[in-house]
Design a protein around this motif. Structure first.
Motif, PDB file in Angstrom:
ATOM      1  N   UNK A 154      -5.406  51.313  -7.316  1.00 39.61           N
ATOM      2  CA  UNK A 154      -5.372  49.876  -7.540  1.00 39.61           C
ATOM      3  C   UNK A 154      -4.338  49.500  -8.586  1.00 39.61           C
ATOM      4  N   UNK A 155      -3.521  48.514  -8.239  1.00 37.99           N
ATOM      5  CA  UNK A 155      -2.631  47.882  -9.212  1.00 37.99           C
ATOM      6  C   UNK A 155      -2.699  46.386  -8.944  1.00 37.99           C
TER       7      UNK A 155
ATOM      8  N   UNK B 272      -2.631  40.119  -7.178  1.00 39.23           N
ATOM      9  CA  UNK B 272      -3.481  40.560  -6.069  1.00 39.23           C
ATOM     10  C   UNK B 272      -3.788  42.038  -6.214  1.00 39.23           C
ATOM     11  N   UNK B 273      -5.048  42.374  -6.115  1.00 37.83           N
ATOM     12  CA  UNK B 273      -5.438  43.773  -6.209  1.00 37.83           C
ATOM     13  C   UNK B 273      -5.005  44.512  -4.953  1.00 37.83           C
ATOM     14  N   UNK B 274      -4.447  45.682  -5.145  1.00 40.25           N
ATOM     15  CA  UNK B 274      -4.000  46.466  -3.999  1.00 40.25           C
ATOM     16  C   UNK B 274      -5.201  47.089  -3.290  1.00 40.25           C
TER      17      UNK B 274
ATOM     18  N   UNK C 207      -9.916  41.592  -5.010  1.00 40.87           N
ATOM     19  CA  UNK C 207      -8.962  40.702  -4.327  1.00 40.87           C
ATOM     20  C   UNK C 207      -7.962  40.021  -5.264  1.00 40.87           C
TER      21      UNK C 207
ATOM     22  N   UNK D 130      -0.528  43.084  -8.006  1.00 42.78           N
ATOM     23  CA  UNK D 130       0.761  42.585  -7.513  1.00 42.78           C
ATOM     24  C   UNK D 130       0.881  41.112  -7.845  1.00 42.78           C
TER      25      UNK D 130
END
Lengths: 490, 389
Positions: B273-274, A243-245, A250, B276
């Motif tokens: 942006x990373x 999931x993109x932070x 997204x 998860x």
């Protein structure tokens, strides 16, 4: 008698309230009508369902629409939205094949009648060559699923019916329904979940293959049929989801490893090649060329995921395949080196006439559905030249696509409307290689339907006739977990 | 404070109501009285309402069998529309693992939170006299909004912060439905959206109005107006949410209060942006804190999770990194008590003691605790929790 008169008056009054009335004191406006969906200037095939539309404007409370073709043929609609009779619509299109039809919209806005500029719809000279479309409809719930399924839709009207819904087998998820060149006598789809399987239907006989085969390191996904129908190309992927932070994209899907293979439906054998099963590279999304002599696929060096997910850049390649011996060639050609442009290729789809190959170009990875920058590109297979399909792309994501059997029409998914839910669009390619303005899959009450839906449409394909699938029998078999084993050809 | 019955509010927020359904109000809602009284009520109402068509039919002199058929149709209509509706089928107390009475009490807490009455949440939790994960979850969340999470962490059981929960196919519906509140509160719009979508996925027909509202809020905060409007339009068709939808529509109808609320939420957004791979809340909270060190709700959740896991070393590292180094001045006794454990266990120098322990009586009380470790007199302290729970 007196009572009958009262009833009659009531009925007449009721009917009168359903009419918008005849326009009067009409004011002409030079603007195009604010219609939904945007059908202004689109090109449509003969036989398509009526392009019913709404007007989206404050103060709007009714419209009168006239559609005129050549020879004075005219149909009309009036009410809260433009709804055309199916038969008269088909007649109109049939009589205007290759011509424009003109639409005049007069709407009552804030109590006054406004006539907008006329717009045209071009009726293509090319037939659709399809009975309808198939697609998966699913709520974007990311990794779990409640009700979803594969559906078929008659393109000449608004009838939709399920091919397979996951409610038939508790806790399952279905994906990647693929027929052979739009012919549903032969199709394959994959069922995930506790009772997972790869279902292959051949001339009415459905076979359930074991979903995973230890020797190929995963399940068989992303299928594509060989034109002869004996072979089906798959990739086998160890897929992970992240999931993109920062949320523009997204969800991201990447593979810890992926290879491509060919399944022989006659012998239940899996055909591998070390050239397209390399540990240091990911090979993915194989598709056969229309003559069956080549397999197009995408490939990228394997990286350390998810840390270097942005470095995953796929190039478009091809490898020869012999349908006689069922063997891969020994040389891989690179057709489009997207990585040298800092981009990545995904979802290649050759036209069945062998002229073109459309693919999606994104910044990285291959799972383009959440990539806003995802755009279609087309490669002329005769000249090798490629260009961006700016005539059908939008600022939102365009992802999967399929061709009609005559290679004149495409159906594709796009999030252009709200950035969140994918919808189906159709477009036609001309002799000049240019696509026409895409139009949204028609619905009987388009605004009501699309605005209220909380489902996405994906993996669309044309189907030349209705899919005949015995859901009950297959569901019963799925639950038994009896599966056909596949073996790797030595 | 909301008035009884709370399930009225709860269902109103969660379920798509047409105006016709609202006319029938309580009858449609979940029957608090339980199954026996539900059946009695059903028969009585049926007799009362059924009498009207019966009279009409008698006057029309229809044949008796036609009357029977019509009444049967009427009964089945009532049954399927109201008593066996998707709502009643899907939202029963047993899915929360609660009795009917406790379900009502639990909803009193959840609904006060929903309406932003955080003080009422704290008050209700102490009044209802029951304990469960939903009550604890909203108690902690309301406390966090009031800046009181460390103060209230040890006051109730079970100690369910939600930070150790994950959403998947096997997660209880109650947990799935509440997780979006946690993510939204700490400022993680990615996971708030994901949790709300999951909640929709597990709702009848993929529709849960409260979650659609959350999806609209998430997209407003993250600036995705196209997506937000999709949900706002949907909500505007519901009489319950119509006013809310107008107030939240970007443009001239958006109220100043809403605009400021959205702006304040935006300050908490992640800025790098990373990817998860799961819903590990530690990763979520630390990324939020990197983007905005002054995100106190995220900070309290991080530190309190460390403490509930009794991982004092991790707590100390997080405390140093996100609390001390960023010069936060707020002092909480809970954190001081945990730091005392760390300092005592590492033979810290006097300099370190004075650096960390700014509440001198904590050190003194720790000395007293050590004389009678595990004594009930210290039940409200972290030392007791650390040793005994």
């Amino acid at each position: 008698m007196k009572r009958s008169c009262i009833y009659l008056v009531v009925v007449v009054l009721f009917l009168l309230t359903a009419c918008v009335g005849k326009p009067y004191n009409v004011v002409k406006e030079s603007a195009m009508p604010p219609i939904y969906p945007d059908y202004i200037g689109v090109t449509i095939p003969v036989g398509i369902a009526p392009l019913n539309f709404n007007i989206i404007a404050d103060g709007f409370d009714g419209m009168v629409v006239h559609v005129r073709g050549k020879n004075g043929v005219e149909i009309s609609a009036e009410g809260e939205y433009a709804q055309f009779g199916i038969d008269e619509w088909h007649n109109l299109l049939a009589q205007n094949k290759g011509e424009d039809i003109t639409v005049t919209v007069t709407a009552r806005v804030d109590g006054r009648w406004v006539q907008y500029s006329d717009f045209t719809i071009h009726v293509s000279q090319y037939p659709l060559d399809a009975w309808g479309v198939t697609y998966r409809r699913i709520a974007p719930g990311y990794e779990v699923y409640s009700k979803m399924g594969i559906y078929q839709r008659d393109l000449s009207n608004f009838d939709e019916s399920p091919i397979f819904e996951n409610t038939s087998v508790t806790g399952s998820c279905v994906n990647c329904h693929t027929s052979n060149r739009t012919n549903p006598d032969q199709f394959v789809f994959h069922v995930r979940g506790e009772h997972g399987a790869t279902a292959i239907q051949n001339d009415g006989r459905c076979e359930l293959l074991k979903a995973k085969n230890d020797s190929i390191n995963g399940a068989m996904v992303y299928p594509y049929w060989h034109p002869m129908g004996r072979y089906c190309a798959f990739s086998t992927n160890q897929t992970r989801q992240g999931f993109h932070v920062v949320r523009d994209e997204r969800v991201e899907v990447f593979d810890l490893s992926s290879d491509i293979l060919v399944y022989d439906a006659e012998s239940n054998e899996i055909i591998l090649s070390p050239i397209v099963s390399k540990r240091e590279t990911s090979e993915n999304l194989p598709v056969f060329s229309p003559d069956g002599e080549w397999i197009y696929f995408i490939t990228s060096p394997q990286h350390d995921y998810p840390l270097h997910f942005r470095d995953e850049k796929y190039d478009l390649c091809r490898i020869a395949f012999s349908s006689e011996t069922g063997e891969f060639g020994i040389v891989v050609d690179t057709l489009f080196k997207a990585s040298s442009r800092g981009k990545s290729v995904t979802w290649p789809r050759p036209s069945y006439d062998g002229k073109y190959l459309v693919f999606t170009l994104i910044d990285y990875g291959y799972f383009s559905i959440w990539h806003k920058e995802a755009d279609f590109w087309i490669m002329n297979l005769e000249t090798g030249e490629s260009r961006c399909l700016s005539e059908i792309n939008s600022i939102q994501s365009e992802s999967s696509l399929n061709w009609s059997n005559n290679s004149r029409w495409i159906v594709f998914t796009s999030r252009r409307e709200n950035g969140l839910y994918t919808q189906l669009y159709l477009s036609s390619i001309g002799d000049d290689g240019l696509f026409t303005k895409p139009f949204l899959l028609p619905q009987e009450k388009p605004w009501e339907y699309y605005d209220a839906t909380l489902y996405s449409f994906n993996t669309p394909d044309f189907t030349c006739k209705p899919v005949d699938f015995d859901v009950k029998r297959v569901s019963r078999e799925l639950v038994t977990d009896r599966r056909v084993n596949t073996v790797v050809r030595k | 404070m909301l008035s009884y019955p709370y399930h009225y509010y709860w269902q109103e927020q969660n379920v798509l109501f047409s105006d016709v359904y609202r006319l029938f109000g309580h009858f449609y809602y979940y029957q608090y009285a339980g199954p026996i009284l539900q059946c009695v009520a059903f028969v009585v109402i049926l007799l009362v309402i059924g009498h009207i068509p019966y009279l009409v039919l008698r006057r029309m002199r229809l044949r008796r069998c036609a009357i029977v058929v019509l009444i049967l149709v009427f009964i089945s209509d009532i049954y399927y529309t109201y008593l066996h509706s998707p709502f009643n089928h899907n939202y029963k107390p047993y899915q929360y693992g609660l009795s009917h009475r406790d379900f009502e009490k639990t909803l009193s807490v959840e609904m006060e939170y929903y309406f932003g009455n955080y003080h009422n949440v704290l008050q209700n939790v102490h009044n209802v006299g029951i304990q469960n994960v939903v009550i604890s979850f909203y108690y902690y969340l309301a406390s966090a909004h009031l800046g009181l999470l460390p103060d209230n962490l040890l006051k109730i059981s079970p100690k369910e912060l939600g930070t150790l929960q994950t959403i998947g196919e096997d997660t209880a519906l109650a947990i799935i439905n509440m997780m979006n509140d946690l993510y939204y509160s700490v400022g993680d719009m990615t996971y708030a959206e994901r949790a709300a979508m999951m909640s929709c996925v597990f709702s009848p027909n993929n529709i849960n109005m409260k979650m659609l509202k959350r999806l609209a809020e998430v997209n407003l905060v993250s600036g995705d107006t196209l997506a937000a409007m999709k949900y706002i339009r949907y909500l505007s068709k519901s009489s319950i949410y119509r006013e809310w939808a107008v107030e939240h529509t970007p443009g001239h109808t958006m109220s100043e209060r809403v605009r400021m609320d959205i702006e304040s939420k935006r300050r908490y957004l992640n800025n790098s942006d990373t990817l998860r791979l799961g819903d590990n809340c530690r990763v979520i909270l630390t990324e939020l804190l990197k983007s905005n060190p002054r995100n106190e709700i995220a900070l309290d959740y991080l530190l309190c999770t460390d403490l509930l896991l009794k991982d004092i070393e991790l707590f100390k590292r997080d405390y140093d990194k996100y609390y001390l180094e960023r010069g936060l001045e707020r002092q909480k006794e809970l954190y001081q008590q945990a730091l005392v454990i760390y300092l005592a266990g590492t033979d810290a120098t006097e300099e370190q003691w004075s650096k960390y322990i700014t509440m001198p009586y904590v050190k003194k009380r720790f000395a007293e605790y050590n004389k009678c470790r595990g004594s009930q007199d210290f039940k409200e302290t972290y030392w007791y929790y650390f040793d005994k729970e």
